[in-house]
Scaffold this active site. Structure first.
Site, short mmCIF file in Angstrom:
data_model
loop_
_atom_site.label_atom_id
_atom_site.label_comp_id
_atom_site.label_asym_id
_atom_site.label_seq_id
_atom_site.Cartn_x
_atom_site.Cartn_y
_atom_site.Cartn_z
N ARG A 74 7.89 6.21 -3.63
CA ARG A 74 8.33 6.77 -2.35
C ARG A 74 7.54 6.10 -1.24
O ARG A 74 6.48 5.52 -1.47
CB ARG A 74 8.11 8.28 -2.30
CG ARG A 74 6.68 8.64 -2.46
CD ARG A 74 6.30 10.05 -2.10
NE ARG A 74 4.92 10.22 -2.49
CZ ARG A 74 4.53 10.77 -3.63
NH1 ARG A 74 5.40 11.24 -4.48
NH2 ARG A 74 3.25 10.84 -3.91
N ASP A 100 -3.54 -1.33 -1.95
CA ASP A 100 -4.70 -1.75 -1.16
C ASP A 100 -6.03 -1.25 -1.74
O ASP A 100 -7.06 -1.91 -1.63
CB ASP A 100 -4.57 -1.36 0.33
CG ASP A 100 -4.24 0.11 0.54
OD1 ASP A 100 -3.95 0.82 -0.43
OD2 ASP A 100 -4.27 0.56 1.71
N SER A 127 0.80 -1.23 0.00
CA SER A 127 0.00 0.00 0.00
C SER A 127 0.83 1.27 0.00
O SER A 127 0.76 2.10 0.93
CB SER A 127 -0.93 -0.03 1.19
OG SER A 127 -1.61 -1.24 1.20
C1 BGC Z 1 -0.28 5.33 0.14
C2 BGC Z 1 -1.26 4.60 -0.77
C3 BGC Z 1 -2.20 3.77 0.06
C4 BGC Z 1 -2.85 4.60 1.14
C5 BGC Z 1 -3.80 3.81 2.01
C6 BGC Z 1 -1.02 6.07 1.23
O1 BGC Z 1 -0.12 6.62 2.12
O2 BGC Z 1 0.50 6.23 -0.61
O3 BGC Z 1 -0.59 3.81 -1.70
O4 BGC Z 1 -3.17 3.21 -0.77
O5 BGC Z 1 -1.86 5.18 1.95
O6 BGC Z 1 -3.19 2.74 2.63
#
Ligand code: BGC
Length: 496
Positions: A192, A230, A177
């Site tokens: 990142r 996610d 995620s």
């Molecule tokens: C991330 C996402 C992720 C979201 C929820 C964010 O900080 O960049 O990729 O889907 O958090 O988990």
């Protein structure tokens, strides 16, 4: 004799007068400080205001940025990442699959047996493991080894009926995620870290490669057949149960959204046109930024002192990692500038991230007449006791201001997606339902946040359109979703 008595009376009266003056001065001082505190809270309330007009501007800006992000790489703060998922689960998926869900303070490993047409998920087992905070800033090898070790243990506990078929390798859907630039359904490089992770050597690297090496080091023979965000997993999990699911939103430690886009509406996609004509886009909306966002001095300071300054601004106003921290910053200012907790500033109040969003939520939901939950949180978290009821009421108000702002902004984000898909208005003769799968701890556990988000979305859409938009809680859908996508991209499918 008489004189002495008179003198004593005079001295006594003077002392009483002095005492009274002191009390009056103290009262005036107290009331001045209270006034100052109320000024700080009033200003916060004004700066955080989210009237519908402003939210519409945010929604419009979101839709504009979505277009820009789809048009070209780097065209917007919204990455609009191509997920390579052009086929969402159909319900026919069958077999035993693993999933690994990594993205917050915990990770989960799952084993899922899919029954095929009309049989759904027949059996599933999972385990949740918390990530030691030091591993969130360690090396990628240390983090991935820790995960692979847990996965190895989990594999060794396969129960009856949950073994792979003979001569078949175990297959895994990996929910990762964080923003990843995918190169295929099962590969991609990390753009990142977010949400408090900061592992320098992993940025720009092949995420699945890192996991596979760790699995090999830990003796796990497993193939990663799907790498998903996610939001994408939640969308897939949601679609498995409901055909009308068109988008997924995570409101948890971080925040993000994914949705189904027409492939022809993605100018930056140069690959072959998918058969379905569709492609799931991981928006990475946490990085959205707009002059319409109601930013305060607290947000600016939080951002500057964060691990990723200048990034994830929308996320820092909305998501679970940050809401409690914003409240702490407001309380700190009240203590420093208005002696809100007495003449000295309680030292723990100065510790970043000491007030978690679950603490904040508990205070916000306190319905006891004397606000005893607020009192006990202040004591447990900051070591502050003896607050007045009116001070505790102010703290509840602050929680309300910060949570409502986040909830309203997330509603505006959802409206932005609906606008982009032209589902924010009713078309003649159509009564098509649009379901948005929602997941994440903030949405699940922070009732006032969730209610405010849902009510605001309804208000923004109006009664008629609201009837066609459904927010559905997709409980831990991202893990199942990853398993489903692992199934639809199984190496054994072509052989059948
Ligand atoms: C991330 C996402 C992720 C979201 C929820 C964010 O900080 O960049 O990729 O889907 O958090 O988990």
């Amino acid at each position: 004799m008489k004189k002495v008595v008179v003198a004593a009376v005079v001295v006594g009266a003077a002392a009483a007068c002095g005492g009274a003056a002191y009390v009056v001065r103290r009262r005036m001082e107290k009331s001045r400080k209270w006034g100052k505190a109320m000024g700080i809270v009033k200003e916060l309330d004004e700066k955080c205001a989210t009237p519908l007009g402003k939210l519409r501007q945010v929604a419009d800006a979101m839709a504009v940025e979505m277009h820009a992000g789809l048009a070209s790489e780097g065209g917007s703060k919204l990455k609009m990442l191509i997920s390579f998922v052009d086929n969402l689960p159909s319900g026919d998926e069958e077999g035993l699959f693993y999933a690994l869900d990594l993205g917050g303070t915990n990770f989960r490993v799952l084993r899922v047996k899919l029954g095929g047409t009309d049989r759904g998920v027949v059996q599933q087992e999972f385990e949740e493991v918390s990530i030691p905070p030091e591993l969130m800033v360690a090396t990628s090898e240390e983090l991935f080894d820790y995960i692979a070790e847990a996965l190895a243990k989990f594999v060794s506990t396969e129960s009856e009926g949950l073994h792979p078929e003979p001569n078949k390798q175990r297959e895994l859907g990996f929910t990762f995620s964080f923003p990843v630039r995918q190169t295929s359904i099962s590969s991609g490089t990390l753009i990142r870290w977010t949400k408090g992770f900061d592992i320098k050597d992993a940025v720009g690297k092949d995420v699945v490669g890192k996991l596979i090496s760790a699995l090999e080091r830990n003796g796990v023979d497993m193939r990663v057949t799907a790498l998903v965000n996610d939001t994408v997993g939640t969308l897939a999990g949601g679609r498995y149960y409901n055909n009308d699911v068109i988008a997924a939103v995570i409101l948890g430690t971080g925040t993000n959204a994914a949705y189904v886009e027409r492939a022809t509406a993605i100018p930056k996609w140069h690959g072959p046109l998918p058969k379905s004509g569709e492609m799931v886009i991981n928006m990475e909306w946490g990085n959205f930024r707009s002059s319409h966002l109601p930013l305060t001095e607290y947000d600016v300071a939080l951002d500057e002192e964060s691990l990723n300054p200048g990034e994830q601004i929308y996320e820092k106003m909305i998501s679970g990692l940050y809401l409690g921290e914003i409240v702490r910053r407001v309380l700190c200012k009240l203590a420093e500038e208005a002696c809100f907790f007495g003449d000295t500033v309680p030292s723990k109040l100065k510790t970043s991230f000491i007030l978690s969003t679950p603490h904040m939520s508990a205070m916000h939901h306190d319905t006891s007449p004397d606000l005893k939950v607020v009192a006990s949180k202040l004591k447990d978290v900051f070591g502050i006791s003896n607050t007045s009821l009116r001070a505790r009421k102010v703290i509840v108000d602050i929680c309300d201001i910060i949570a409502s702002r986040g909830a309203c902004l997330s509603a505006a984000g959802i409206l932005g997606i609906l606008k982009k898909l032209a589902r924010d208005t009713l078309k003649q003769g159509e009564n098509q339902k649009s379901v948005i799968a929602l997941d994440g701890g903030l949405f699940e556990h922070y009732t006032k946040f969730r209610d405010c988000m849902e009510d605001t979305l309804k208000e923004l859409l109006g009664d008629e359109v609201s009837e066609t938009i459904v927010i559905e809680h997709s409980n831990d859908g991202s893990g199942i979703g990853a398993a489903l996508l692992a199934a639809s991209h199984s190496q054994y499918l072509a052989e059948e």
